[in-house]
Design a protein around this motif. Structure first.
Motif, mmCIF file in Angstrom:
data_model
loop_
_atom_site.group_PDB
_atom_site.id
_atom_site.type_symbol
_atom_site.label_atom_id
_atom_site.label_comp_id
_atom_site.label_asym_id
_atom_site.label_seq_id
_atom_site.Cartn_x
_atom_site.Cartn_y
_atom_site.Cartn_z
ATOM 1 N N LYS A 6 1.215 -23.306 2.801
ATOM 2 C CA LYS A 6 0.693 -22.092 2.154
ATOM 3 C C LYS A 6 1.014 -20.856 2.981
ATOM 4 N N LYS A 7 2.262 -20.787 3.444
ATOM 5 C CA LYS A 7 2.672 -19.657 4.288
ATOM 6 C C LYS A 7 4.013 -19.111 3.802
ATOM 7 N N ARG A 8 4.213 -17.829 4.080
ATOM 8 C CA ARG A 8 5.518 -17.233 3.818
ATOM 9 C C ARG A 8 6.452 -17.563 4.978
ATOM 10 N N LEU A 9 7.607 -18.124 4.655
ATOM 11 C CA LEU A 9 8.586 -18.446 5.696
ATOM 12 C C LEU A 9 9.402 -17.225 6.090
ATOM 13 N N ARG A 10 9.754 -16.409 5.074
ATOM 14 C CA ARG A 10 10.508 -15.191 5.396
ATOM 15 C C ARG A 10 10.499 -14.226 4.217
ATOM 16 N N GLN A 11 10.824 -12.980 4.562
ATOM 17 C CA GLN A 11 10.974 -11.940 3.551
ATOM 18 C C GLN A 11 12.312 -11.265 3.819
ATOM 19 N N TYR A 12 13.151 -11.201 2.791
ATOM 20 C CA TYR A 12 14.472 -10.590 2.967
ATOM 21 C C TYR A 12 14.369 -9.074 2.826
ATOM 22 N N PRO A 13 15.336 -8.352 3.377
ATOM 23 C CA PRO A 13 15.316 -6.891 3.216
ATOM 24 C C PRO A 13 15.297 -6.520 1.730
ATOM 25 N N ARG A 14 14.609 -5.454 1.426
ATOM 26 C CA ARG A 14 14.388 -5.050 0.031
ATOM 27 C C ARG A 14 15.711 -4.822 -0.709
ATOM 28 N N TYR A 15 15.745 -5.268 -1.956
ATOM 29 C CA TYR A 15 16.918 -5.050 -2.813
ATOM 30 C C TYR A 15 16.814 -3.675 -3.480
ATOM 31 N N GLY A 61 10.687 -13.472 -6.525
ATOM 32 C CA GLY A 61 11.267 -12.129 -6.591
ATOM 33 C C GLY A 61 10.394 -11.233 -7.437
ATOM 34 N N GLY A 62 10.162 -10.017 -6.964
ATOM 35 C CA GLY A 62 9.235 -9.125 -7.656
ATOM 36 C C GLY A 62 9.845 -7.807 -8.064
ATOM 37 N N ALA A 63 9.070 -7.052 -8.866
ATOM 38 C CA ALA A 63 9.489 -5.722 -9.283
ATOM 39 C C ALA A 63 9.454 -4.728 -8.118
ATOM 40 N N ASP A 64 8.988 -5.180 -6.937
ATOM 41 C CA ASP A 64 9.046 -4.362 -5.726
ATOM 42 C C ASP A 64 10.410 -4.474 -5.038
ATOM 43 N N GLY A 65 11.327 -5.272 -5.619
ATOM 44 C CA GLY A 65 12.646 -5.433 -5.010
ATOM 45 C C GLY A 65 12.663 -6.382 -3.827
ATOM 46 N N VAL A 66 11.587 -7.156 -3.668
ATOM 47 C CA VAL A 66 11.459 -8.038 -2.508
ATOM 48 C C VAL A 66 11.644 -9.493 -2.923
ATOM 49 N N VAL A 107 0.861 -1.187 0.000
ATOM 50 C CA VAL A 107 0.000 0.000 0.000
ATOM 51 C C VAL A 107 0.894 1.232 0.000
ATOM 52 N N ILE A 108 0.764 2.049 -1.051
ATOM 53 C CA ILE A 108 1.533 3.293 -1.166
ATOM 54 C C ILE A 108 0.541 4.438 -1.250
ATOM 55 N N ASP A 109 0.610 5.357 -0.285
ATOM 56 C CA ASP A 109 -0.320 6.503 -0.216
ATOM 57 C C ASP A 109 -1.775 6.044 -0.295
ATOM 58 N N GLY A 110 -2.062 4.970 0.420
ATOM 59 C CA GLY A 110 -3.432 4.480 0.493
ATOM 60 C C GLY A 110 -3.879 3.663 -0.710
ATOM 61 N N VAL A 111 -2.985 3.458 -1.669
ATOM 62 C CA VAL A 111 -3.349 2.710 -2.880
ATOM 63 C C VAL A 111 -2.623 1.366 -2.868
ATOM 64 N N ASP A 112 -3.374 0.290 -3.140
ATOM 65 C CA ASP A 112 -2.781 -1.041 -3.205
ATOM 66 C C ASP A 112 -2.004 -1.152 -4.517
ATOM 67 N N THR A 113 -0.678 -1.167 -4.437
ATOM 68 C CA THR A 113 0.176 -1.228 -5.617
ATOM 69 C C THR A 113 0.610 -2.673 -5.845
ATOM 70 N N VAL A 114 0.432 -3.132 -7.084
ATOM 71 C CA VAL A 114 0.699 -4.533 -7.432
ATOM 72 C C VAL A 114 1.929 -4.581 -8.334
ATOM 73 N N TYR A 115 2.825 -5.535 -8.061
ATOM 74 C CA TYR A 115 4.069 -5.637 -8.815
ATOM 75 C C TYR A 115 4.154 -6.974 -9.547
ATOM 76 N N PRO A 116 4.779 -6.996 -10.733
ATOM 77 C CA PRO A 116 5.025 -8.269 -11.406
ATOM 78 C C PRO A 116 5.931 -9.169 -10.565
#
Length: 330
Positions: free
Chosen positions: A268-277, A254-259, A229-238
């Protein structure tokens, strides 16, 4: 006590957009990196140095290994090249009619598969005097493919997903429509050969299974990811990249959000998220022992021309339990 770094950046990265990172299937030190700068580079990640550089006439869109001494590449020049990683020489194998989008090596058959925007898959025996074994027409441009245990999964334009047994490429085992409503970016096979994961430009991943029985098909699912969510808008990344951990069977996205996220596909769970690239994640690859993850941080132009961080390849050390699935109930 000083903590060991969990990741480091490779020296001498490509000068333009990175298209693929790929570890050797037998040697965790060796990494191939293809790029829009018309090169394929071979790195020794343990020594953090470039061992070889191969030049194409145009942007290179994909690369793969057959073993620690040989690799393959293809791209906008339409050619398929064999790379001798010990002598740093390359040999043309043959051509497609349009750019070569993806390459996969079959360990079972010792053959190379290439997919192109010319709507064909081609099968190569790289030891033969006439290496091209077959040309197989497809309904649309090939975007991504992967092979495990003789099963080839091909993701195309128009949301086509075809599954083949590479021992008989003249017949399609299954013809499917992608579970994802938007264009497929990446498809990767499960290490155990049971199925595959695919990702789309619209921040979703689908987990699918080859067995057509209703019981098995009831286990497939899709989920949203790489959104913020950026400025109240749900932003979707490839979701540009997927890679299965060959030891644990979990997978990274890996996404265009750098994550980069790691997913437990059973629970069906996320194990971890690394710091943004620094910028978009363009490609991911685990080493064969599951202990290293290569991350291509490289802007993928989903927002057109703009200032962006330099292209980089990061190598992350994976802790013993970092990609291990939680205990599966039942």
């Amino acid at each position: 006590m000083q903590q060991e770094p969990t990741q480091y950046e490779l020296y001498d990265p490509p000068a333009d957009g990175i298209t693929a990172v790929q570890f050797s299937p037998t040697d965790s030190q060796l990494l191939l990196v293809s790029s829009w700068d018309k090169t394929v580079r071979l790195y020794d990640v343990a020594a953090n140095q470039q061992r070889a550089k191969f030049e194409h006439r145009a942007a290179v869109l994909d690369c793969c290994f057959s073993d620690a001494s040989r690799g393959y590449s293809g791209g906008l020049d339409k050619g398929v090249n064999m790379l001798d990683l010990t002598t740093s020489t390359d040999t043309p194998l043959g051509m497609h009619d349009e750019p070569v989008r993806c390459l996969s090596w079959s360990q079972e058959s010792n053959q190379l598969l290439t997919g192109s925007w010319d709507r064909t898959i081609r099968l190569w025996d790289t030891r033969a005097a006439e290496p091209l074994l077959g040309k197989y027409n497809q309904p649309a441009k090939i975007f991504s493919m992967d092979v495990t245990h003789n099963k080839l999964v091909v993701a195309m334009a128009g949301r086509h997903v075809f599954i083949y047994d590479i021992r008989n490429m003249t017949e399609t085992l299954q013809r499917r429509e992608s579970s994802l409503k938007f264009m497929t970016r990446c498809v990767r096979s499960m290490p155990n050969g049971e199925g595959y994961a695919s990702s789309s430009i619209e921040g979703r991943i689908a987990v699918e299974f080859f067995d057509p029985s209703p019981e098995t098909q009831s286990r497939k699912y899709a989920f949203k990811c790489h959104r913020q969510v950026i400025d109240g808008v749900d932003t979707v990344y490839p979701v540009n990249a997927l890679a299965f951990n060959p030891v644990h069977g979990t997978f990274a996205s890996g996404g265009a959000d750098g994550v980069v996220n790691v997913w437990d596909r059973w629970n069906k769970k996320r194990l971890r998220q690394y710091p943004r690239y620094p910028t978009s994640v363009a490609s991911l690859a685990f080493s064969h022992d599951g202990r290293l993850l290569a991350v291509a941080s490289s802007y993928t132009f989903e927002e057109g021309e703009k200032d962006h961080a330099p292209d980089s390849v990061f190598v992350r050390m994976i802790g013993e339990n970092e990609c291990r699935p939680k205990q599966v109930g039942g």
